[in-house]
Design an enzyme around this catalytic site. Structure first.
Site, mmCIF file in Angstrom:
data_model
loop_
_atom_site.group_PDB
_atom_site.id
_atom_site.type_symbol
_atom_site.label_atom_id
_atom_site.label_comp_id
_atom_site.label_asym_id
_atom_site.label_seq_id
_atom_site.Cartn_x
_atom_site.Cartn_y
_atom_site.Cartn_z
ATOM 1 C CE LYS A 46 1.027 -11.919 -5.454
ATOM 2 N NZ LYS A 46 1.178 -10.725 -4.703
ATOM 3 C CD GLU A 83 -6.794 -5.188 -6.344
ATOM 4 O OE1 GLU A 83 -6.674 -6.393 -6.625
ATOM 5 O OE2 GLU A 83 -5.822 -4.419 -6.185
ATOM 6 C CG HIS A 86 6.881 -4.203 -4.145
ATOM 7 N ND1 HIS A 86 5.736 -3.845 -3.466
ATOM 8 C CD2 HIS A 86 6.666 -3.887 -5.435
ATOM 9 C CE1 HIS A 86 4.870 -3.351 -4.337
ATOM 10 N NE2 HIS A 86 5.415 -3.366 -5.539
ATOM 11 N NE ARG A 126 9.964 -15.529 2.151
ATOM 12 C CZ ARG A 126 9.908 -14.235 2.423
ATOM 13 N NH1 ARG A 126 10.410 -13.798 3.553
ATOM 14 N NH2 ARG A 126 9.345 -13.375 1.614
#
Lengths: 175, 502
Positions: free
Chosen positions: B116, B199, B234, B291
């Site tokens: 990440k 953030e 998610h 992918r």
């Protein structure tokens, strides 16, 4: 074959005030079934094959239904809506009608999996729908919830334990 | 082009790849676990080899066994599908060492995108917006200055964090010092590491991603966007292309950002750049999936590109046969992920035998499935069993057609997400395109799953009739009890039989 039966629908919550009873008559006619009831009025043809997706015709329309049973309740899925029924007198023997439970409820593993985490301890008071343990199967974690208000009587499993279908997991006693 | 490809996967995606192989005149080799002997992907491949017991760690994740099968069967290339070994850089490297073409990006690009922090740094270098944030905080006064620059609300997050521990939502500059102190001490006690950073908090973002394809000759293009805001934990449930939120100007900016990122990462083959998009149409890089995605069919239907076929072409070393200007939207497409989960019971997985299955058919329907009537959905793998993909002229057309398709689609024996789609497609907010990633969490269990549908009164007589006949059969000994009487949506089906089987 055929005869009268009383079916109770659970339109809202089990045992709720919106409970409805149907005195239905079922007749068999050449592989299809004719279902009638007077109050509320009902007339339907049910085409029943051995497996799945029964076709129901009423004066209102053509419907496809799926039927399953579970702990004495009959569940019907039709048009994205799920209905549950049981047989018997009003409010008696209704599965899930456990607002004031008098019996202990034993909860078993629904499928092979692993107990990830215990969320309560033996002796804790729990309410219906409260998570008792975190269960992992098919790579997903889900809470196994208490079926009724009560006290956690016994916990048969520990964190990290692998369980098979129908292994006893815990007991909820009435308080 | 390759003559033989090994498919290192199972379920609907292995079926999809086997079909592409036949479409391109390539022989396919399936691999399967002992639990999957009867699976569709085994039946639809040209050859199949067993690679071990049911648990994926003993079968689909055993790269050495899979490479052995590839060698033994004379496969020239390996398609990893998604999941399992698809984003395992080590496996891609082992393929190369064994003289096999890995159909996907290079191990280096995969590793870069899998990290990440590295992926974020790469995005910043490529000029792609990332969620504004700071490095781990060292001094409080500097942190407060940084906080003022990011703007409020913002999040204080633990560097070693996860699961909301050591996280604080801060709405004004005055609360920041306290929040940093609390989060830091919580992070210290939870993770043994007090390090925290700041953030920007993005309120109710949409998830919008761009499909990119790149060859090894320096050509990288995007194949438009997909909106995937309807998700739970998610896990995406509905995806569509185009996004009802993206206008031409935003599409141009986001598409260019996705291509810039893939280019600077030296990316080859198919990949997806995911973004969060806020209500003001600001977009932020989330991650890149190295992918083929589950939801690739919506892109295929909207652009007319066979993505798996294109992956073969790219992996074989050819140039992209299309340029960016060739990519135009031909209408609208939407994918509904049919999973073996009970949407009325908080999506608890539902394993068991599928007693009856009749998929939707007819105009505008594509059905990518790994199951059939009589097959057993095991608890060992991902619960995705089929993808119902609907194409039409525009979103309105697709919604109407999707409602029809869901009504047609009947599965009996296990619980599935079909009733979830029935209700979502009837929801006015969803129909108007008003959604963000919190939609399902905010509306499903608390409201949509429990509210009776407007059709309830109409449906009740049919349900009563079916229940009455069911009961008649169950209590009369001369009538065979339907299989469906054994199955129970809530209780996850017929696992004892499966226990005997495996």
């Amino acid at each position: 074959m055929g005869g009268r039966r009383t079916l109770h629908a659970l339109p809202g919550r089990p045992g709720g005030p919106e409970e409805e009873a149907f005195d239905v008559r079922v007749e068999r006619l050449d592989g299809t079934f004719r279902v009638t009831a007077e109050s509320p009025a009902l007339e339907a043809d049910v085409e029943r094959r051995d497996q799945g997706a029964w076709s129901v015709l009423t004066n209102e329309g053509s419907y496809e239904t799926q039927v399953a049973c579970d702990d004495g309740a009959i569940h019907v899925l039709v048009g994205g809506e799920r209905f549950s029924f049981w047989q018997g007198r009003r409010g008696v023997g209704a599965p899930g009608a456990v607002k004031h439970p008098s019996a202990r409820a034993e909860v078993k593993a629904p499928m092979p999996g692993k107990v990830v985490k215990l969320l309560v301890a033996a002796g804790d008071e729990v309410s219906a729908g409260q998570g008792v343990l975190l269960f992992e199967a098919m790579k997903m974690q889900n809470e196994i919830k208490s079926p009724q208000d009560g006290i956690v009587g016994e916990l048969f499993v520990v964190e990290g334990q692998a369980v098979e279908t129908r292994d006893r997991m815990f007991v909820i006693r009435p308080n | 082009m390759f003559k033989k490809i090994l498919i290192a996967n199972r379920g609907e995606i292995a079926v999809r790849i086997a079909r592409a192989c036949r479409d391109y005149g390539i022989r396919s080799v399936a691999v399967y676990s002992e639990a999957d002997r009867g699976s569709l992907h085994v039946r639809l491949a040209d050859e199949a080899r067993c690679i071990g017991p049911a648990p994926s760690s003993e079968s689909y994740l055993r790269s050495e066994v899979i490479l052995e099968v590839a060698k033994d069967t004379g496969a020239e290339a390996v398609h990893p599908g998604y999941g399992f070994l698809a984003e395992n850089a080590e496996f891609a490297r082992e393929c190369a060492e064994a003289g096999l073409v890995f159909i996907g990006p290079s191990p280096e690009a995969m590793q870069l995108m899998g990290d990440k922090a590295q992926a974020r740094a790469m995005a910043e270098r490529a000029g792609v917006p990332v969620v504004p944030g700071t490095a781990p905080i060292e001094r409080l006064d500097a942190a407060i200055a940084a906080g003022d620059e990011i703007g409020f609300p913002l999040l204080v997050k633990a560097t070693a964090g996860g699961g909301g521990k050591g996280m604080r939502l801060v709405t004004s500059s005055g609360e920041l010092a306290d929040a940093i102190e609390q989060a830091s001490s919580e992070a210290d006690s939870s993770f043994g590491n007090p390090s925290v950073f700041l953030e920007k908090f993005i309120d109710r973002p949409r998830h919008i991603e761009f499909q990119i394809v790149a060859d090894r000759h320096g050509n990288t293009i995007h194949l438009l966007e997909r909106e995937c805001s309807i998700q739970r934990r998610h896990q995406k449930l509905i995806e569509e292309s185009p996004s009802p939120f993206v206008d031409e100007a935003l599409r141009r900016r986001m598409g260019a950002a996705a291509v810039a990122l893939a280019t600077s990462a030296g990316y080859e083959n198919a990949g997806t750049v995911e973004f969060l998009v806020d209500a003001e149409r600001n977009f932020y890089f989330l991650e890149m999936n190295a992918r083929l995605q589950v939801e690739h069919p919506v892109t295929e239907l909207v652009t007319g590109v066979d993505l798996v076929g294109l992956q073969f072409v790219i992996a074989a070393g050819s140039k992209l046969p299309i340029v960016q200007a060739d990519v135009v939207s031909r209408g609208w497409a939407m994918e509904l992920r049919i999973t073996a989960e009970d949407p009325f019971e908080n999506f608890i997985p539902s394993a068991g035998r599928i007693d009856f299955l009749r998929a939707a058919e007819g105009p505008g329907i594509r059905h990518d499935s790994g199951v059939f009537a009589g097959c057993v959905v095991t608890p060992h793998y991902d619960p995705l069993i089929a993808k119902l993909v609907i194409a039409g002229d525009d979103r309105r057309h697709v919604l109407q057609r999707a409602r029809r398709a869901v009504r047609e689609y009947q599965i009996d024996g296990i619980a599935t997400t079909l009733p979830f789609f029935e209700r979502m497609l009837a929801d006015e907010r969803f129909a108007s395109g008003d959604m963000d990633v919190s939609f399902v969490d905010r509306h499903w269990m608390s409201e949509m799953a429990s509210a009776p549908s407007p059709r309830r009164g109409e449906l009740l007589p049919a349900a009563v009739a079916a229940a009455a006949v069911f009961q008649q059969g169950a209590s009369a000994s001369t009538v065979r009890v339907s299989r469906s009487s054994e199955s129970a949506w809530k209780r996850l089906g017929r696992s004892e039989q499966m226990g005997e089987r495996f």
